[in-house]
Design a protein around this motif. Structure first.
Motif, PDB file in Angstrom:
ATOM      1  N   VAL A   1       0.821  -1.178  -0.087  1.00  0.00           N
ATOM      2  CA  VAL A   1      -0.114   0.090  -0.124  1.00  0.00           C
ATOM      3  C   VAL A   1       0.861   1.322  -0.016  1.00  0.00           C
ATOM      4  N   CYS A   2       0.058   2.543  -0.039  1.00  0.00           N
ATOM      5  CA  CYS A   2       1.125   3.754   0.078  1.00  0.00           C
ATOM      6  C   CYS A   2       1.533   3.641   1.238  1.00  0.00           C
ATOM      7  N   PRO A   3       2.798   3.731   1.457  1.00  0.00           N
ATOM      8  CA  PRO A   3       3.952   3.808   2.647  1.00  0.00           C
ATOM      9  C   PRO A   3       3.547   4.703   3.663  1.00  0.00           C
ATOM     10  N   ARG A   4       2.676   5.952   3.402  1.00  0.00           N
ATOM     11  CA  ARG A   4       2.281   6.771   4.400  1.00  0.00           C
ATOM     12  C   ARG A   4       0.854   6.703   4.778  1.00  0.00           C
ATOM     13  N   CYS A   5       0.150   6.577   3.770  1.00  0.00           N
ATOM     14  CA  CYS A   5      -1.337   6.641   4.187  1.00  0.00           C
ATOM     15  C   CYS A   5      -2.247   5.536   4.164  1.00  0.00           C
ATOM     16  N   GLY A   6      -1.470   4.204   3.876  1.00  0.00           N
ATOM     17  CA  GLY A   6      -2.287   2.934   3.761  1.00  0.00           C
ATOM     18  C   GLY A   6      -3.002   2.585   2.785  1.00  0.00           C
TER      19      GLY A   6
ATOM     20  N   THR B   1       4.108   5.960  -3.133  1.00  0.00           N
ATOM     21  CA  THR B   1       3.285   7.059  -2.372  1.00  0.00           C
ATOM     22  C   THR B   1       2.112   7.399  -3.287  1.00  0.00           C
ATOM     23  N   CYS B   2       0.993   7.585  -2.549  1.00  0.00           N
ATOM     24  CA  CYS B   2      -0.166   7.720  -3.459  1.00  0.00           C
ATOM     25  C   CYS B   2      -0.195   9.494  -3.812  1.00  0.00           C
ATOM     26  N   GLU B   3      -1.045   9.575  -4.833  1.00  0.00           N
ATOM     27  CA  GLU B   3      -1.260  10.944  -5.272  1.00  0.00           C
ATOM     28  C   GLU B   3      -1.631  11.758  -4.208  1.00  0.00           C
ATOM     29  N   ASP B   4      -2.440  11.524  -3.231  1.00  0.00           N
ATOM     30  CA  ASP B   4      -2.764  12.571  -1.989  1.00  0.00           C
ATOM     31  C   ASP B   4      -1.400  12.837  -1.150  1.00  0.00           C
ATOM     32  N   CYS B   5      -0.683  11.910  -0.933  1.00  0.00           N
ATOM     33  CA  CYS B   5       0.545  12.123  -0.101  1.00  0.00           C
ATOM     34  C   CYS B   5       1.761  12.884  -0.742  1.00  0.00           C
ATOM     35  N   ILE B   6       1.653  12.521  -1.993  1.00  0.00           N
ATOM     36  CA  ILE B   6       2.933  12.903  -2.687  1.00  0.00           C
ATOM     37  C   ILE B   6       2.896  14.488  -2.719  1.00  0.00           C
TER      38      ILE B   6
END
Ligand SMILES: [Zn+2]
Ligand SMILES: [Zn+2]
Length: 236
Positions: free
Chosen positions: A49-54, A62-67
């Protein structure tokens, strides 16, 4: 065809989410205690999953929100379900309709995810409600989940976070506006937590939407001396 042991021990049984009939052995894991109809309506997040938000579906990047925003004080969030219509419905039943029996299966899914993701926490801390809201609702859903998780993961639940200002409805606000509105909304009591500087604190909440609530809680914990702060939510 079921084995003799299942026919012997299972009885008619009930789905642990909807309460509908579901044959299962009493010691089965949480996913086996969920009926086919519920399983079909849930969207389980698969690793990586995205390593920051799951968030799922990112193949571990890293997903588009977290980036678009810098890494915060919250090291990592992990989540079990995609926040689809059925996950929303389950949270609504649990949170507003007081279906407290959902706490155990939901917490079991969350504990399993924490374990799968290799998060080794020293203590759990739930996202607090403002006292007015707590009085109105009668219970804090995050605390209930944390209590069950604590039992399953053998971790203490340490109630050090307090919500000092109520949050106005913020569903239409942007992430930046939400962060601004929540700034300073959480405090830690006592101000310095003894032993906080060792190991990982695991925050629990029902859902991660923009992550602002968890981020503010993590900020308060860090200010009180916490070494690392991660979080787990049912949905993302
Ligand atoms: Zn069901
Ligand atoms: Zn993300």
């Amino acid at each position: 065809m079921t084995g003799w042991w299942e026919r012997w021990f299972a009885g008619p049984g009930r789905c642990c989410l909807c309460g509908g009939p579901h044959r299962v052995t009493p010691w089965a894991g949480v996913w086996d205690r969920i009926c086919m109809s519920c399983r079909g309506r849930l969207h389980r997040i698969h690793l990586p999953v995205c390593p920051r938000c799951g968030r799922g579906g990112t193949r571990g990047t890293t997903c588009e929100d977290c980036i678009h925003h810098p890494p915060g004080v919250l090291e990592r969030n992990v989540a079990v379900l995609r926040y689809n219509a059925y996950a929303k419905e389950l949270i609504r039943l649990f949170k507003y309709r007081g279906r407290e029996c959902l706490a155990l299966p939901l917490a079991e899914m969350m504990a399993e995810r924490v374990f799968e993701c290799g998060i080794r926490a020293n203590a759990l801390v739930s996202v607090p409600l403002h006292e007015d809201k707590l009085r109105r609702r009668g219970f804090n859903q995050s605390e209930l989940l944390a209590r069950e998780m604590g039992r399953l993961l053998r971790l203490p639940l340490i109630p050090v976070l307090v919500k000092v200002s109520p949050t106005l409805p913020q569903s239409r606000k942007s992430r930046r506006e939400r962060l601004k509105a929540l700034r300073g909304a959480f405090r830690v009591k006592p101000e310095r937590i003894p032993g906080a500087d060792q190991g990982t604190w695991l925050l629990t909440d029902d859902v991660y939407t923009t992550g602002t609530t968890l981020l503010e809680c993590a900020r308060a914990l860090k200010a009180a001396g916490a070494d690392r702060v991660c979080s787990v939510t049912l949905a993302r």
